[in-house]
Design an enzyme around this catalytic site. Structure first.
Site, PDB file in Angstrom:
ATOM      1  N   ASP A  73       0.816  -1.214   0.000  1.00  0.00           N
ATOM      2  CA  ASP A  73       0.000   0.000   0.000  1.00  0.00           C
ATOM      3  C   ASP A  73       0.849   1.264   0.000  1.00  0.00           C
ATOM      4  OD1 ASP A  73       0.711  -0.801   2.682  1.00  0.00           O
ATOM      5  OD2 ASP A  73      -0.689   0.692   3.466  1.00  0.00           O
ATOM      6  N   GLU A 135       0.022  -1.351   5.626  1.00  0.00           N
ATOM      7  CA  GLU A 135       1.099  -0.945   6.528  1.00  0.00           C
ATOM      8  C   GLU A 135       0.932   0.512   6.938  1.00  0.00           C
ATOM      9  OE1 GLU A 135       5.010   0.884   7.605  1.00  0.00           O
ATOM     10  OE2 GLU A 135       3.677   1.358   5.945  1.00  0.00           O
TER      11      GLU A 135
END
Length: 384
Positions: A73, A135
């Site tokens: 991400d 994350e």
């Protein structure tokens, strides 16, 4: 190998894997490339089914493997002034621009480019790839993958987290604790403020108190701390609430975080905030509106990476990079999660954290070359 890495990086940047959106297309792309070189791939979807972790293995299915890990991400590009399309890689003056180029698709692309070479050199020690979701919003995917590894009985012993460190070895970092605090008040007309409970006002008092604690944490830092800054930090990321000048705001939200040097600092902040809310703010709010509330939601409490005297990951990466130096950093990673399930861990990857999360994010070509060189030496080591 460099051109292959660039090509893969261009593909990865083109996947707009902002944390609020799905990462499934990127994970499918990575899975296909890994399966093409004989890797055993596991996908673990989140409860929504819109995101997934990838965990893949080359070599024998036994304990003691080495993990190469990165998150899929990226942070949003909204309200940032980019000079090019953030989701289209642009090469200029030895730099590769694009969202996620250094944080951390540059590392992921390097590992994928090297995967066929890893496969050719495999012997007795397995090599794993771990690519996670979310994350940037609390290391949610890494916590999920830690549980998944326990369930399928895979126990690696070493992890290299490829966050951007300019290829320096990082042996420790602070934790990252993220929260959202919600305030419920009572709406009303702005001309009669005493008849309502203004959630924005109470959120502001909360933030003011939080900033007072932030200053106290400075004085609590240990004189021998190697962190920079050496104390636990607090950041207020956003305060939302209200709708008009003449309306008493019934709701407000504060998004905030702290980066604790030690768990006791986090306990200090949370206990003082709890007392302030229940002994000062809530009695005043409920004197007007009994159903008023202050609720704090935990977005993520990610423990830091603790330096250890014996660390096989540090030893391996030192041999690969040719340096024995290891440092500490203030920013958080998924490393502590892997450490907590029994692995020796370091953080080492291409690019600078100074470029992460900013407009015109980039990774230099020279940093990718250094990363490829490290992974090439790792490949040779796997063939011993």
């Amino acid at each position: 190998m460099l051109q292959t890495t660039k090509d893969i990086l261009a593909d990865l940047i083109a996947f707009p894997t902002v944390s609020s959106d799905s990462n499934l297309d990127m994970i499918a792309y990575l899975a296909t490339r890994l399966e093409d070189c004989g890797t055993d791939v596991h996908l673990f979807t989140d409860p929504s089914g819109k995101k997934a972790n990838l965990f893949a293995t080359l070599g024998p299915k036994k304990d003691g493997g080495i993990v190469l890990s990165g998150h899929s991400d990226v942070v949003p590009v909204i309200d940032q002034s980019w000079t090019s399309d953030p989701f289209k890689m642009v090469e200029r003056d030895g730099r590769l621009y694009g969202r996620g180029s250094c944080d951390m698709k540059g590392f992921i692309s390097s590992t994928i480019a090297m995967a066929p070479t890893f496969a050719e050199n495999m012997r007795d020690r397995p090599l794993h790839f771990a690519f996670t979701y979310d994350e940037e919003v609390g290391c949610i995917g890494a916590a999920h993958i830690a549980q998944s590894l326990k369930q399928i009985g895979i126990r690696p012993s070493v992890a290299i987290i490829g966050e951007p460190t300019n290829m320096r070895i990082i042996e420790g970092h602070k934790g990252c604790f993220e929260y959202t605090t919600l305030f419920q008040g009572l709406e009303g007309h702005g001309s009669a403020p005493d008849l309502g409970v203004n959630a924005v006002e109470y959120a502001t008092r909360y933030v003011t108190y939080l900033l007072d604690l932030k200053e106290k944490l400075r004085s609590m830092s240990h004189p021998d701390s190697a962190f920079d800054p050496p104390w636990t930090t607090v950041n207020v990321g956003a305060l939302h609430g209200g709708s008009a000048h003449n309306v008493i705001a019934p709701k407000a939200r504060v998004d905030w975080e702290m980066r604790p040097v030690q768990r006791s600092d986090a306990d200090f902040v949370k206990s003082h905030l709890h007392a302030y809310c229940h002994e000062v703010l809530l009695p005043k709010m409920r004197a007007v509106y009994p159903d008023a509330s202050i609720e704090t939601e935990v977005v993520g409490e990610v423990e830091g990476l603790v330096p250890t005297l014996e660390n096989e990951a540090q030893k391996i990466v030192s041999e690969l990079t040719g340096t024995d130096d290891a440092s500490l950093v203030p920013f958080g990673t998924e490393a502590g999660i892997f450490q907590n399930i029994g692995m020796d861990v370091v953080v080492c990857g291409p690019g600078s954290i100074e470029q992460a999360h900013k407009a015109d994010e980039f990774v230099t070509v020279s940093q990718l070359e250094s990363c490829i060189a490290m992974l090439s030496k790792l490949s040779k080591r796997l063939g011993w």
